[in-house]
Design a protein around this motif. Structure first.
Motif, PDB file in Angstrom:
ATOM      1  N   TYR A 177       0.802  -1.218   0.000  1.00 44.36           N
ATOM      2  CA  TYR A 177       0.000   0.000   0.000  1.00 44.36           C
ATOM      3  C   TYR A 177       0.840   1.275   0.000  1.00 44.36           C
ATOM      4  CZ  TYR A 177      -4.032  -2.970   0.817  1.00 44.36           C
ATOM      5  OH  TYR A 177      -5.006  -3.922   0.678  1.00 44.36           O
ATOM      6  N   THR A 178       2.087   1.163  -0.404  1.00 45.11           N
ATOM      7  CA  THR A 178       2.956   2.334  -0.471  1.00 45.11           C
ATOM      8  C   THR A 178       3.332   2.575  -1.927  1.00 45.11           C
ATOM      9  OG1 THR A 178       3.814   1.922   1.751  1.00 45.11           O
ATOM     10  CG2 THR A 178       5.109   3.373   0.337  1.00 45.11           C
ATOM     11  N   ALA A 179       2.593   3.473  -2.571  1.00 40.57           N
ATOM     12  CA  ALA A 179       2.809   3.732  -3.996  1.00 40.57           C
ATOM     13  C   ALA A 179       4.215   4.244  -4.272  1.00 40.57           C
ATOM     14  CB  ALA A 179       1.777   4.740  -4.504  1.00 40.57           C
ATOM     15  N   GLY A 180       4.794   4.942  -3.324  1.00 43.81           N
ATOM     16  CA  GLY A 180       6.132   5.489  -3.538  1.00 43.81           C
ATOM     17  C   GLY A 180       7.190   4.440  -3.793  1.00 43.81           C
ATOM     18  N   MET A 181       6.948   3.208  -3.325  1.00 43.84           N
ATOM     19  CA  MET A 181       7.932   2.149  -3.525  1.00 43.84           C
ATOM     20  C   MET A 181       8.050   1.733  -4.986  1.00 43.84           C
ATOM     21  SD  MET A 181       9.655   1.398  -0.881  1.00 43.84           S
ATOM     22  CE  MET A 181       9.602   2.527   0.507  1.00 43.84           C
ATOM     23  N   ASP A 182       7.074   2.130  -5.814  1.00 45.73           N
ATOM     24  CA  ASP A 182       7.175   1.851  -7.242  1.00 45.73           C
ATOM     25  C   ASP A 182       8.421   2.491  -7.846  1.00 45.73           C
ATOM     26  OD1 ASP A 182       4.774   0.594  -6.909  1.00 45.73           O
ATOM     27  OD2 ASP A 182       3.594   2.008  -8.094  1.00 45.73           O
ATOM     28  N   ALA A 183       8.899   3.567  -7.220  1.00 45.00           N
ATOM     29  CA  ALA A 183      10.050   4.283  -7.767  1.00 45.00           C
ATOM     30  C   ALA A 183      11.348   3.513  -7.624  1.00 45.00           C
ATOM     31  CB  ALA A 183      10.184   5.646  -7.072  1.00 45.00           C
ATOM     32  N   VAL A 184      11.401   2.535  -6.721  1.00 46.91           N
ATOM     33  CA  VAL A 184      12.634   1.744  -6.568  1.00 46.91           C
ATOM     34  C   VAL A 184      12.948   1.001  -7.857  1.00 46.91           C
ATOM     35  CG1 VAL A 184      13.769  -0.087  -5.254  1.00 46.91           C
ATOM     36  CG2 VAL A 184      12.287   1.549  -4.080  1.00 46.91           C
ATOM     37  N   ARG A 185      11.899   0.532  -8.541  1.00 47.28           N
ATOM     38  CA  ARG A 185      12.105  -0.190  -9.801  1.00 47.28           C
ATOM     39  C   ARG A 185      12.685   0.719 -10.884  1.00 47.28           C
ATOM     40  NH1 ARG A 185       7.065  -2.591  -8.314  1.00 47.28           N
ATOM     41  NH2 ARG A 185       5.930  -1.183  -9.694  1.00 47.28           N
TER      42      ARG A 185
END
Length: 374
Positions: free
Chosen positions: A103-111
């Protein structure tokens, strides 16, 4: 020889013989590697030092994530992810939740190669009252999370960062952008992105069309502010309902995949009825405090991205649009994303476009400006 040894020891203890880098302030207290991370992601549960707006020091928590790759030759780009409302009780910290990555959309940026610093803020995951929607306190915790991330060797985080937040975190991101230059001159803010951000707190707590969500969020705010600053609740609710407000705040974290308990539902309905027609902005000292912690559009630096759903029932779209127009009047470059989904999906629904926009800012491309069509 004995006197020489004593002189050397004194110099070491006083820091006079240490290199300049070793004399810099330390923010990171601990970084524990996590094992339950998504594929390709390494992460650490962190504890670090921050200060509130009054200068009081706190040990706070969060998560730092980075690509699971060899450390690059150049420092990685950083995104500070500022989360939406999970609650105000210590147990509501996002970093404590097994649903954090889901539920943490910001973690998409790690990819996309970013280090993501995701603070819990003061009082979530740490034993003090959470300053809910308190601008400077939250901004400090976010900026110090970026500093702490830089002290994790495996993260390889650089000093240039963007801040991206959703809902309560949108408010946090805008305050972080406002405070970055003065509070953290060692960091370089590249861009600010927000999804469904509360900006005018009085209007936001008054005009959301979902009265039940509004009652719960108001309970969070009233409980936080009354405990932190001694604001009396007598002008808002009677003694019985004051107890319900406190229990709602103390016992409930926002549940993403569970139905609320019957007691919570009844409490929310009671507070919704008790505060119907009451404008907290007209009740002091709450009104002055709301105004002091609203976002001043004149102080937010660009470039800025705002994503807002026209069907948002918690953050009224008209208030966000009014804020955006005020930003535009200052000549700040603004990217505006229209959406039609639920409030809780605001960041997720705009994640791909937001990350692309942030990357373009890091690359030094001219920012787009949608001010003419808002």
């Amino acid at each position: 020889m004995r006197h020489l040894f004593a002189a050397v020891l004194l110099a070491i203890l006083s820091g006079l013989s240490l290199p300049a880098a070793a004399q810099q302030p330390r923010y990171l207290i601990s970084a524990q590697p996590m094992t339950d991370t998504p594929p390709g992601v390494q992460a650490w549960r962190v504890q670090y030092w921050t200060t509130n707006g009054s200068g009081t020091r706190f040990a706070v928590t969060g998560i730092v994530a980075a690509p699971m790759e060899a450390i690059p030759q150049r420092p990685r780009r950083v995104i500070a992810w500022t989360h939406g409302a999970w609650g105000v009780a210590e147990k509501c910290a996002p970093s404590l939740s097994p649903d954090f990555f889901a539920y943490t959309a910001g973690m998409d940026a790690v990819r996309s190669g970013y280090v993501v610093a995701a603070p819990d803020y003061i009082g979530l995951g740490s034993p003090t009252m959470h300053p809910f929607l308190v601008g400077q306190d939250t901004a400090n915790a976010v900026l110090d999370a970026v500093r702490a991330a830089r002290e994790i060797p495996g993260a390889a985080a650089g000093s240039s960062f963007a801040v991206w937040g959703e809902s309560q975190g949108g408010h946090a991101a805008l305050w972080t952008a406002t405070a970055a230059r003065s509070y953290a001159p060692d960091l370089t803010l590249v861009a600010t992105a927000v999804a469904a951000p509360p900006t005018d707190l009085g209007a936001n707590l008054r005009e959301g069309s979902d009265k039940n969500a509004r009652a719960l969020l108001l309970s969070f705010a009233l409980d936080s502010w009354s405990k932190l600053y001694g604001f009396p609740l007598d002008g808002v609710a009677n003694r019985t309902n004051q107890g319900i407000i406190r229990r709602l705040a103390e016992n409930n974290c926002v549940a993403f995949n569970k139905k609320p308990k019957l007691g919570t539902i009844l409490g929310i309905l009671t507070i919704a009825r008790a505060t119907k027609g009451k404008d907290i902005e007209k009740i002091e000292p709450f009104g002055s405090f709301e105004r002091a912690n609203s976002v001043d559009p004149a102080r937010v630096p660009g470039p800025l991205l705002i994503a807002q759903s026209s069907k948002d029932t918690i953050v009224a779209p008209a208030i966000t649009r009014k804020f955006a127009k005020a930003v535009c009047k200052r000549g700040t470059p603004l990217r505006w994303i229209d959406m039609t989904g639920d409030h809780g999906a605001s960041a997720r629904d705009s994640a791909q476009e937001t990350i692309g926009w942030i990357t373009s800012r890091f690359d030094g491309n001219p920012p787009p400006n949608d001010c003419r069509r808002i």
